[in-house]
Design a protein around this motif. Structure first.
Motif, PDB file in Angstrom:
ATOM      1  N   ILE A  14      12.490  -6.337 -22.550  1.00 13.59           N
ATOM      2  CA  ILE A  14      11.664  -6.422 -21.339  1.00 13.59           C
ATOM      3  C   ILE A  14      10.589  -7.466 -21.584  1.00 13.59           C
ATOM      4  O   ILE A  14       9.535  -7.178 -22.163  1.00 13.59           O
ATOM      5  N   THR A  15      10.859  -8.675 -21.165  1.00 11.31           N
ATOM      6  CA  THR A  15       9.946  -9.790 -21.427  1.00 11.31           C
ATOM      7  C   THR A  15       8.999 -10.059 -20.258  1.00 11.31           C
ATOM      8  O   THR A  15       8.008 -10.775 -20.409  1.00 11.31           O
ATOM      9  N   GLU A  16       9.301  -9.476 -19.078  1.00 14.19           N
ATOM     10  CA  GLU A  16       8.481  -9.724 -17.891  1.00 14.19           C
ATOM     11  C   GLU A  16       7.146  -8.977 -17.963  1.00 14.19           C
ATOM     12  O   GLU A  16       6.155  -9.403 -17.386  1.00 14.19           O
ATOM     13  N   HIS A  17       7.136  -7.842 -18.636  1.00 16.76           N
ATOM     14  CA  HIS A  17       5.911  -7.060 -18.755  1.00 16.76           C
ATOM     15  C   HIS A  17       5.985  -6.217 -20.016  1.00 16.76           C
ATOM     16  O   HIS A  17       7.012  -6.180 -20.701  1.00 16.76           O
ATOM     17  N   SER A  18       4.897  -5.523 -20.354  1.00 18.17           N
ATOM     18  CA  SER A  18       4.859  -4.732 -21.582  1.00 18.17           C
ATOM     19  C   SER A  18       5.553  -3.389 -21.370  1.00 18.17           C
ATOM     20  O   SER A  18       5.803  -2.962 -20.240  1.00 18.17           O
ATOM     21  N   LEU A  19       5.817  -2.708 -22.486  1.00 16.67           N
ATOM     22  CA  LEU A  19       6.448  -1.393 -22.412  1.00 16.67           C
ATOM     23  C   LEU A  19       5.499  -0.350 -21.830  1.00 16.67           C
ATOM     24  O   LEU A  19       5.928   0.752 -21.477  1.00 16.67           O
ATOM     25  N   PHE A  20       4.221  -0.692 -21.752  1.00 15.39           N
ATOM     26  CA  PHE A  20       3.239   0.215 -21.179  1.00 15.39           C
ATOM     27  C   PHE A  20       2.922  -0.130 -19.721  1.00 15.39           C
ATOM     28  O   PHE A  20       1.908   0.321 -19.196  1.00 15.39           O
ATOM     29  N   GLN A  21       3.788  -0.899 -19.097  1.00 15.75           N
ATOM     30  CA  GLN A  21       3.557  -1.264 -17.699  1.00 15.75           C
ATOM     31  C   GLN A  21       4.720  -0.832 -16.817  1.00 15.75           C
ATOM     32  O   GLN A  21       5.892  -1.009 -17.177  1.00 15.75           O
ATOM     33  N   THR A  22       4.364  -0.233 -15.691  1.00 17.09           N
ATOM     34  CA  THR A  22       5.331   0.013 -14.624  1.00 17.09           C
ATOM     35  C   THR A  22       4.908  -0.884 -13.455  1.00 17.09           C
ATOM     36  O   THR A  22       4.296  -1.921 -13.673  1.00 17.09           O
ATOM     37  N   GLU A  23       5.181  -0.477 -12.236  1.00 17.17           N
ATOM     38  CA  GLU A  23       4.767  -1.268 -11.076  1.00 17.17           C
ATOM     39  C   GLU A  23       4.206  -0.356  -9.998  1.00 17.17           C
ATOM     40  O   GLU A  23       4.514   0.844  -9.947  1.00 17.17           O
ATOM     41  N   TYR A  24       3.377  -0.944  -9.139  1.00 10.95           N
ATOM     42  CA  TYR A  24       2.852  -0.214  -7.990  1.00 10.95           C
ATOM     43  C   TYR A  24       2.977  -1.090  -6.751  1.00 10.95           C
ATOM     44  O   TYR A  24       3.056  -2.326  -6.831  1.00 10.95           O
ATOM     45  N   VAL A  25       2.990  -0.447  -5.593  1.00 11.22           N
ATOM     46  CA  VAL A  25       2.977  -1.162  -4.322  1.00 11.22           C
ATOM     47  C   VAL A  25       2.235  -0.300  -3.306  1.00 11.22           C
ATOM     48  O   VAL A  25       2.358   0.932  -3.329  1.00 11.22           O
ATOM     49  N   ILE A  26       1.415  -0.938  -2.462  1.00 10.52           N
ATOM     50  CA  ILE A  26       0.614  -0.211  -1.464  1.00 10.52           C
ATOM     51  C   ILE A  26       1.178  -0.530  -0.081  1.00 10.52           C
ATOM     52  O   ILE A  26       0.763  -1.486   0.592  1.00 10.52           O
ATOM     53  N   VAL A  27       2.141   0.265   0.336  1.00 10.17           N
ATOM     54  CA  VAL A  27       2.764   0.118   1.654  1.00 10.17           C
ATOM     55  C   VAL A  27       1.794   0.665   2.699  1.00 10.17           C
ATOM     56  O   VAL A  27       1.167   1.709   2.486  1.00 10.17           O
ATOM     57  N   ASN A  28       1.658  -0.014   3.845  1.00  9.74           N
ATOM     58  CA  ASN A  28       0.730   0.468   4.869  1.00  9.74           C
ATOM     59  C   ASN A  28       1.069  -0.135   6.222  1.00  9.74           C
ATOM     60  O   ASN A  28       1.765  -1.163   6.301  1.00  9.74           O
ATOM     61  N   ASN A  29       0.570   0.488   7.268  1.00  9.48           N
ATOM     62  CA  ASN A  29       0.772  -0.035   8.626  1.00  9.48           C
ATOM     63  C   ASN A  29      -0.548  -0.405   9.285  1.00  9.48           C
ATOM     64  O   ASN A  29      -0.650  -0.448  10.519  1.00  9.48           O
ATOM     65  N   ILE A  30      -1.592  -0.649   8.460  1.00  7.27           N
ATOM     66  CA  ILE A  30      -2.901  -0.999   9.017  1.00  7.27           C
ATOM     67  C   ILE A  30      -3.344  -2.390   8.579  1.00  7.27           C
ATOM     68  O   ILE A  30      -4.500  -2.764   8.766  1.00  7.27           O
ATOM     69  N   GLY A  31      -2.418  -3.140   7.984  1.00  4.81           N
ATOM     70  CA  GLY A  31      -2.710  -4.523   7.638  1.00  4.81           C
ATOM     71  C   GLY A  31      -3.747  -4.706   6.547  1.00  4.81           C
ATOM     72  O   GLY A  31      -4.610  -5.595   6.653  1.00  4.81           O
ATOM     73  N   LEU A  32      -3.693  -3.892   5.510  1.00  5.62           N
ATOM     74  CA  LEU A  32      -4.645  -4.045   4.406  1.00  5.62           C
ATOM     75  C   LEU A  32      -4.498  -5.420   3.769  1.00  5.62           C
ATOM     76  O   LEU A  32      -3.406  -5.826   3.397  1.00  5.62           O
ATOM     77  N   SER A  33      -5.609  -6.098   3.646  1.00  5.07           N
ATOM     78  CA  SER A  33      -5.588  -7.432   3.047  1.00  5.07           C
ATOM     79  C   SER A  33      -6.016  -7.321   1.595  1.00  5.07           C
ATOM     80  O   SER A  33      -7.204  -7.359   1.275  1.00  5.07           O
ATOM     81  N   LEU A  34      -5.034  -7.151   0.732  1.00  5.33           N
ATOM     82  CA  LEU A  34      -5.296  -7.028  -0.692  1.00  5.33           C
ATOM     83  C   LEU A  34      -4.466  -8.048  -1.438  1.00  5.33           C
ATOM     84  O   LEU A  34      -3.322  -8.322  -1.072  1.00  5.33           O
TER      85      LEU A  34
END
Length: 712
Positions: free
Chosen positions: A542-562
């Motif tokens: 796993i060269t894209e990230h460390s073994l201590f990393q997963t992923e997150y995503v903030i799905v929303n319908n209010i147009g959060l600008s992050l």
């Protein structure tokens, strides 16, 4: 007269000479007697040895060498400690070669670990039956080593003291990890070990000499000072560390004996040197004015911690017939996302959860410690839940596993949740071939929470489907995706099962999003993985990230600008609250106010004050308002009870497979028929009997009960 006197004197002298000679003779006999006996014994032993076989002669020589070489029992302890430490390292590395390599390449660390084992063995010297004491202590060390060996076949995290607190949780799930044969074999081994120790206690010789208790106590104190001195020296010179960022690597680098004993001793949060009322009140005055500048938004907030979830497309050498997580991939492109650094690999779900909810690093606590099991189950803590409840949100927790796992029932109540839907309050649940609940059924429970109040809701959900152990064999799952991985057939079978669980979890989150879109209210859906699986990925794979990393995503319908960014698990709730324009807890505010250089010290002070200290920062020492959490959302009730010959039928509402009928205080053998019907075998109700239905988990804990129904 003179002649007679001279004669008398001569006689007296002769008598004295005779007495003197007798004394000399006696002394000579006393002196020579033992010599003649030893010679005779030696002669007999010589004759006996001539009649013994070589094997018997060798055993006698070893026995004599053992007795002769160990003038004191200290040397015996040392002779046991060295091979025991080597065996522990071999078991911990699951390799004879790697265990020996550790001994040869890190002699100081090996000697240090040996000194710890040696120190524990010294306590056997206080006993009359010292052989029994030495064997018992050695058996305990060996048992811990064997448990560690077995645990590492199911997870990446080694065996630690916290696992003793998890015993009942694990015991109730043995069917997932062990076959029936393995369970029986384990029981037989435990029974034989106990019988062996009992026999040893009865048969082992008593030490009849002077035990020299005071001297032994002094010896133990000196040994402890020596171990303590070696510890400080090794830590100071970076030979070992007392900060275990990666428990698995720590055991391999610093040795089993040190890491395991450290997990026993090192618990909770140490009191910071500068902790005082003055310091905490000053810190409070700095944090209270901190405000989020974004305009406040109050959508429904649904946070889902996905068990062992990540994008497997980044694994080198893993070939799949199609992308198993197409929806998650699409959401990462459409919504704010990034890598999430979590505190563990292959296990430690509750610590990732703790960091996300509270904003505190779990590394503040002891090695391998779960705050859920040692602290938060007894002490209230500020969290994402208490913050959103302060904004008028209804707060719900959902987990498709038993409520007592990681003591979540008590933890969620201390965090301020209004209700907790655990597996015992779910129905129509599907299971994987390994016995874990599938995640699809969580959708109806999430909707149930959103419908329970008219206002906005916070729904925190822990999924379970991709949980290990991953099975070996064919046809262990519905194969949506074909997998090719390495040359080991068994590992490929495990990977096939795991990848196809990810596929179904990805379908689940797409169905959930569709339901939330159709529900018609504003929402934010936070999705993240708790840790990587226990399949043994390496950094080269796993060269894209460390073994201590997963992923997150903030799905929303209010147009959060992050913006997309990589963050720590303890920063996820901070990022969410900032986007919503909601002021957080003291921990959340500290993340926003302080630089990285001082943030950890400030968080340490806040967490200590909140969980272990005097609660100087909180009015009336109230961290979270008093709260009475409900189990489940639907009301379970008894409507009607009918006797049918030798059995009884109970009619009601919202029954589950964990519903048990009680007549008074006596539980009845209950069969779940459907949500409205329970069947009771070999029991009937009598006039005036009090009938209740209780929700009972697999560990026989009563979680809730209905109102009493009086049978007429």
């Amino acid at each position: 007269m003179s002649k007679n006197n001279n004669k008398e004197k001569n006689n007296i002298k002769k008598i004295q000479d005779v007495e003197l000679d007798t004394d000399i003779l006696d002394e000579t006999e006393d002196y020579s007697a033992p010599i003649s006996v030893d010679m005779e014994d030696a002669a007999e032993e010589f004759d006996d040895n001539n009649n013994l076989s070589f094997k018997q002669k060798l055993k006698n020589r070893i026995r004599r060498a053992w007795d002769y070489s160990i003038h004191t029992w200290i040397f015996k302890c040392f002779l046991i400690a060295v091979p025991m430490e080597l065996l522990l390292e071999i078991l911990g590395r699951r390799s004879i070669f790697l265990g020996v390599k550790f001994m040869l390449t890190q002699p100081f660390v090996f000697a240090y670990n040996t000194s710890i084992v040696f120190f524990t063995l010294l306590f056997a010297l206080f006993l009359k039956k010292r052989v029994f004491g030495l064997v018992t202590i050695s058996t305990l060390w060996l048992a811990c080593g064997i448990i560690n060996f077995c645990v590492l076949s199911y997870r990446v995290t080694p065996f630690a003291a916290i696992d003793f607190l998890m015993f009942m949780d694990v015991f109730s799930m043995l069917d997932v990890y062990l076959t029936k044969f393995q369970q029986i074999l384990l029981l037989v081994v435990i029974i034989l070990a106990i019988i062996g120790l009992v026999i040893l206690f009865k048969k082992s010789p008593r030490f009849d000499g002077d035990r020299k208790v005071k001297g032994t106590m002094i010896l133990c104190v000196m040994a402890w000072i020596f171990v303590w001195g070696m510890t400080n020296f090794a830590v100071k010179h970076n030979i070992i560390s007392d900060d275990f960022a990666n428990l698995g690597n720590a055991y391999k680098s610093y040795g089993f004996a040190y890491c395991f004993t450290n997990s026993i001793i090192d618990n909770g949060i140490d009191k910071p040197d500068d902790y005082s009322q003055e310091v905490m009140l000053e810190l409070k005055s700095e944090l209270v004015p901190v405000k989020v500048t974004e305009k406040k938004k109050t959508p429904n907030v649904i946070v889902i911690q996905l068990e062992t979830f990540f994008d497997p497309n980044v694994v080198n050498g893993l070939n799949m017939s199609e992308n198993p997580v197409p929806n998650f991939t699409k959401y990462k492109e459409q919504y704010p996302s990034g890598y999430l650094t979590v505190p563990a690999i292959g296990a430690g779900t509750a610590n990732t959860e703790f960091e996300v909810l509270t904003g505190f690093p779990s590394s503040f606590f002891g090695a391998g410690e779960y705050p859920y099991k040692t602290t938060v189950n007894e002490e209230p803590v500020e969290s994402l839940c208490s913050v959103l409840k302060g904004e008028g949100y209804g707060a719900y927790a959902i987990h498709n596993n038993k409520s007592s796992f990681y003591d979540r029932k008590n933890v969620y109540e201390n965090m301020g949740f209004d209700a907790f839907i655990s597996l015992e309050y779910m129905y129509d649940v599907e299971y994987t071939s390994t016995g874990w609940a599938k995640d699809e059924s969580l959708i109806k429970d999430i909707k149930k929470c959103l419908e329970d109040t008219e206002g906005q809701d916070f729904v925190f959900t822990i999924s379970l489907q991709a949980h290990g152990k991953y099975p070996i064999g064919e046809n262990t799952c519905e194969e949506h995706v074909s997998v090719t991985y390495g040359e080991d057939v068994e590992v490929q079978q495990q990977m096939t099962y795991y990848i196809n669980q990810l596929y179904e979890m990805d379908v689940f989150i797409s169905h959930l999003k569709a339901e939330l879109d159709a529900y018609g209210e504003d929402y934010v859906l936070v999705l993240y993985g708790d840790h990587l699986p226990t399949i043994g990925f390496t950094e080269e794979q796993i060269t894209e990230h460390s073994l201590f990393q997963t992923e997150y995503v903030i799905v929303n319908n209010i147009g959060l600008s992050l913006q997309d960014e990589d963050i720590m698990a303890s920063q996820l709730s901070v990022k969410l609250l900032n986007a919503l324009g909601i002021d957080g807890s003291y921990a959340h505010k500290a993340h926003n106010l302080y630089s990285e250089e001082v943030l950890e010290d400030k968080l340490l002070l806040i967490s200590y004050d909140m969980l272990f200290g005097k609660k100087y920062m909180f009015e009336d020492s109230k961290v979270v308002p008093d709260n009475q959490m409900n189990m489940g959302v639907d009301t379970i009730s008894v409507v009607q009870v009918n006797n049918e010959r030798t059995h009884m039928v109970v009619k009601g509402e919202n029954f589950t497979e964990y519903s048990v009928v009680y007549i008074g205080d006596k539980d009845c053998t209950t069969t779940y028929v459907d949500r409205q019907t329970l069947y009771v075998e070999d029991a009937t109700a009598q006039s005036g009997d009090e009938i209740t239905v209780k929700q009972v988990d697999k560990s026989h804990h009563i979680l809730g009960t209905t109102d009493v129904f009086i049978f007429q």
